[in-house]
Enzyme design. Structure first.
Site: not given
Lengths: 382, 382
Positions: A11, A87, A118, A187, A284
């Site tokens: 990331v 998280k 999202i 989450k 991803g």
């Protein structure tokens, strides 16, 4: 706005590249481990970031609780905005980090920690300001969704799709956090905290997909049902919180059944807005980096917090939520379940129970497994 | 933040009620027509709102281009933030209103004008700041989705489901803006302007569902396909914009097929985020009001604009987008279409064409209708 980055893995590299292309956002130093600082834009000294007045924000994409917690605390203390994709960190130390960010008047956002690309937590936080949210949830783990989708599509066994997910980089060498439902649970903890200001710390239940077999899948498909791993949370009128993760069965045509491969679906229900569903890539490099950059833009526009004021720890109570369950277990355990309908082949029983509490179902399964008895269960959507 | 309301119809009443309950937001005067100001909180004098220094923002939920345009302009001139749910207004005068809001340094947001409760334009505007959007679209008209879903579920004829939609309040007495695709077209115009800073004003094509028959639906269903009315827009590498509305056929399991009743689905594709889909209620008192209040919260957090800087009018060019089409027409018109497969009952032909441009397809249908020839067409998802 200039942002430094803590961590230069999958990331981190995505965030670095996207920051170079985004108008109005600049990239500062990248913090890496000693010995990895092999370029001028990298440093292994956190102080160089903390003391650089041109760095307004810090992106934490290291993962794990420590040393991320110490570093993020230091950045907030130094008056830097923080955007995190972590998280585990926010589930473990959200309370302290939120308090510190408010004290220092800086932003603390973490959209990327739940739902990847999202914009789930972002919209939830915005909705909370003017609507009353009554439930949150969804398919929040892409690894297990990929596996469930593959088992349904190919008729493969669990072990085969797990290997396939690992080969494609969707599952880690140790997949336990994903397949046990723990990742999805972390989450949904964040979503509870954003929706209701309550970060659940005890009483959470998570059932994953490790017990699912190709025979179960064939059985569901024969009834037109599709299995997904759902995280669910809601709050009762008197403020009781429930939050859990479990497999669920959906009829064809339900939005959950259109979530393919490693995609995620997040949803919330507001008293005024009604159901809001969001779908996209849950993980991803670039999808997750895009969520980080959205949070940076949001801070630049003036937003500071994702958690509501007065965030507190809370206990989840899953004794009052009732579900009908599909259960597959050994015949000798059948009497433990209030089956409404049952199929019995003398060794294995499969059936659908009358409504039972989430708490009782998860606890019964856990007790059976301690006795070495196999069981798979999945809630039916009612 | 205190907000006045222009209009006290379905949405206006919802905004009024929600503002009374939302912490940090207050309700100011409600502007109504002369003679309707039958309570102290109502006024028919816009000047009372313009000159009230305690009113920070104005919510415009009157609908229609005039007098909404004059009133909104006056509010922006007076230094009030404006939140609008009025797609006709923003499609017609977005350029002028955006310029005025920027000049005055006030907010101008209009999430509720596209997608109702779905935070579509809000997220699109945020995504644009750090990602490159390549396409936008979705099911943006709830009336036609209700009708299509009912035709598919019940096998009903078009006229019957239209009557049903009117009885349930989902369709207006004059349903032409909905069923012709014009309503969805106005909404996709706004999405283009948010995504690319280009408000398309010419070259737009819209085909609605007025020609669809129960026989067409039976034919699709026999092939496992579901019809939805899709608004689509994209931009090419060299900046050419395409934007159109047309029926589309989707295979079972596609997210669009899970959009039931009068729900909407909005989507965008970012180079980094990938596909992001959002589903929810596209209309109704509280869903639409919830979008208005979200925009007010967003302004309170510091956000000002939904359109990117440099917004300009643009022409759409739908000559380069190719689709395979399902076409049903009279046999004597069949030669006009490059059918790849065809079913012929001597009077009616139904077939699937080779790829043809959107522009050519819409223009051919329009020419045929001028000659009194019936035709229905729907693009296939490839």
């Amino acid at each position: 706005m200039k942002a430094a980055i803590l961590g230069f893995g999958t990331v981190g590299v995505g965030v670095y590249e996207m920051l170079q292309a985004a108008p109005g956002l600049d990239v500062g130093l990248v913090f890496v481990r000693p010995g990895k600082d092999d370029a001028p834009f990298k440093t292994s000294e956190l102080d160089r970031i903390l003391s650089d007045p041109t760095i307004d924000a810090v992106v934490e994409v290291m993962g794990g609780v420590e040393p991320a917690y110490s570093y993020v605390s230091a950045c907030l203390m130094a008056g830097k905005h923080v955007v995190s994709s972590n998280k585990a960190l926010v589930a473990a130390h959200g309370l302290e980090l939120e308090a510190l960010a408010r004290e220092k008047g800086v932003g603390f956002l973490f959209s990327a920690a739940c739902g990847g690309a999202i914009p789930f937590l972002h919209n939830l936080a915005l909705a909370v300001e003017s609507d009353r949210i009554v439930s949150v949830g969804g398919i929040l783990n892409g690894t297990t969704n990929f596996m469930l989708d593959a088992m349904q599509t190919d008729g493969s066994q669990y072990a085969d799709v797990l290997r396939q997910a690992q080969q494609l980089g969707y599952a880690e060498a140790d997949p336990s956090a994903d397949v046990s439902g723990l990742d999805a649970l972390r989450k949904i903890m964040l979503a509870c905290a954003v929706a209701w200001g309550k970060l659940p710390v005890e009483g959470l239940l998570h059932e994953g997909i490790e017990s699912l077999t190709a025979e179960d899948v064939a059985h569901f498909m024969g009834k037109g049902l599709v299995c997904r791993l759902l995280a669910s949370a809601s709050i009762s009128e008197n403020g009781k919180l429930c939050a859990f993760v479990q497999p669920m069965l959906f009829p064809a045509g339900a939005p959950e059944t259109s979530v393919k491969k490693n995609f995620n679906l997040a949803k919330y229900h507001g008293v005024n807005s009604g159901d809001i569903l969001l779908m996209g890539q849950g993980a991803g490099r670039y999808p997750t980096a895009s969520a980080v950059l959205r949070d940076l833009s949001d801070i630049r526009s003036g937003r500071r917090a994702m958690f509501p004021a007065g965030l507190a720890a809370a206990c989840a109570d899953n004794a009052e939520v009732l579900c009908r369950y599909y259960v597959r277990t050994e015949r000798k355990a059948a009497a433990l379940f209030p089956f409404a309908e049952i199929e019995d082949d003398n060794v294995v029983v499969r059936g659908v129970t009358k409504p039972v509490s989430v708490k009782l179902m998860h606890e019964t399964a856990s007790r059976l497994r301690k006795d070495g008895m196999p069981i798979f269960f999945a809630a039916l959507e009612d």
